[in-house]
Design an enzyme around this catalytic site. Structure first.
Site, mmCIF file in Angstrom:
data_model
loop_
_atom_site.group_PDB
_atom_site.id
_atom_site.type_symbol
_atom_site.label_atom_id
_atom_site.label_comp_id
_atom_site.label_asym_id
_atom_site.label_seq_id
_atom_site.Cartn_x
_atom_site.Cartn_y
_atom_site.Cartn_z
ATOM 1 N N GLY A 49 -53.880 33.235 -21.588
ATOM 2 C CA GLY A 49 -52.903 33.911 -21.071
ATOM 3 C C GLY A 49 -51.998 33.623 -19.869
ATOM 4 N N GLN A 54 -48.035 35.780 -12.457
ATOM 5 C CA GLN A 54 -49.033 36.169 -11.348
ATOM 6 C C GLN A 54 -49.567 34.199 -10.682
ATOM 7 O OE1 GLN A 54 -51.236 36.091 -15.618
ATOM 8 N NE2 GLN A 54 -53.031 37.210 -14.772
ATOM 9 N N CYS A 95 -59.057 38.981 -16.391
ATOM 10 C CA CYS A 95 -57.614 38.535 -16.237
ATOM 11 C C CYS A 95 -57.238 37.378 -14.582
ATOM 12 C CB CYS A 95 -56.314 40.108 -14.545
ATOM 13 S SG CYS A 95 -55.350 39.836 -14.908
ATOM 14 N N LEU A 96 -57.058 36.593 -14.338
ATOM 15 C CA LEU A 96 -56.779 35.613 -13.682
ATOM 16 C C LEU A 96 -56.542 36.420 -12.137
ATOM 17 C CD1 LEU A 96 -55.736 32.121 -15.440
ATOM 18 C CD2 LEU A 96 -58.028 33.256 -15.474
ATOM 19 N N HIS A 137 -51.429 42.482 -22.914
ATOM 20 C CA HIS A 137 -51.993 41.970 -21.585
ATOM 21 C C HIS A 137 -50.551 41.451 -20.876
ATOM 22 C CE1 HIS A 137 -55.041 41.348 -18.682
ATOM 23 N NE2 HIS A 137 -54.473 40.778 -18.010
ATOM 24 N N GLU A 138 -50.800 39.869 -21.234
ATOM 25 C CA GLU A 138 -49.510 39.675 -20.215
ATOM 26 C C GLU A 138 -47.769 40.181 -20.431
ATOM 27 O OE1 GLU A 138 -51.204 37.068 -18.680
ATOM 28 O OE2 GLU A 138 -52.823 36.963 -19.837
ATOM 29 N N HIS A 141 -48.048 42.416 -18.028
ATOM 30 C CA HIS A 141 -47.645 41.747 -16.296
ATOM 31 C C HIS A 141 -45.905 41.746 -15.914
ATOM 32 C CE1 HIS A 141 -51.382 40.546 -14.875
ATOM 33 N NE2 HIS A 141 -51.634 39.906 -16.293
HETATM 34 ZN ZN ZN Z 1 -53.879 39.530 -16.266
#
Ligand code: ZN
Length: 181
Positions: A49, A54, A95-96, A137-138, A141
């Site tokens: 995701g 991000q 998380c990226l 999660h996304e 953000h």
């Molecule tokens: Zn993340």
């Protein structure tokens, strides 16, 4: 000449990750290019995701793919989570924007999402399990909420060295760009 976009990942603690993202108002070719490049970035980084902040964009766009199979691509523009259901479950998340950091995060099993696809068609759907986890999660953000905010004190302690390293890397990048600027 290529008109493809290429995004770099925005890493903690870049300030944009703390900003509330803004709604998309035009479902145009610029949005489509952004979405294509977000998928490209996500797959290259082996993520499941990715949210627009991000990649440095203050826009309410999520791309999700729990399997890596392109038929499972899920694009959510201007999403809202209209309902959450089921038991709170613990699951290890990465998380990226936090490379090398993992934490057990508690979230409800299911969520109902109202959003638009990349063409502006309305979507309303309940998701469960892994996809529901990724979406929640996304979605965080887009509100400027990060993995570190949802970590237990134990996980925060466990990841303290890696978090400090990310902050130091960010400060080095700032000093470097100031020196060049
Ligand atoms: Zn993340």
């Amino acid at each position: 000449m290529s008109d493809e976009l290429h995004f770099d990942l925005t890493l903690y603690p870049e300030p944009i990750l703390r900003k509330r993202a803004e709604p998309i108002s035009a479902f145009d070719s610029a949005l489509k290019r952004t979405v294509v490049a977000m998928y490209e970035r996500m797959f290259e980084s082996k993520g499941v995701g990715l949210a627009a902040p991000q990649v440095g964009l203050k826009q309410r766009i999520l791309v999700v793919n729990p399997t890596g199979d392109r038929k499972d691509d899920l694009t959510l523009v201007n999403p809202t989570i209209s309902a959450k259901a089921g038991d709170d479950t613990l699951f290890e998340e990465g998380c990226l924007s936090f490379p090398g950091i993992y934490a057990e995060i508690k979230r409800p099993e299911r969520c109902t999402v109202v959003a638009f696809d990349v063409d502006g068609n309305r979507i309303e759907k309940e998701f469960d399990g892994f996809v529901a986890r990724i979406i929640q999660h996304e979605f965080d953000h887009l509100e400027g909420v990060l993995l570190v905010d949802r970590m237990s004190p134990t996980d925060k302690l466990k990841n303290r060295g890696a978090l400090e390293e990310l902050v130091e890397r960010y400060q080095r990048r700032l000093r470097k760009s100031a020196a060049q600027g």
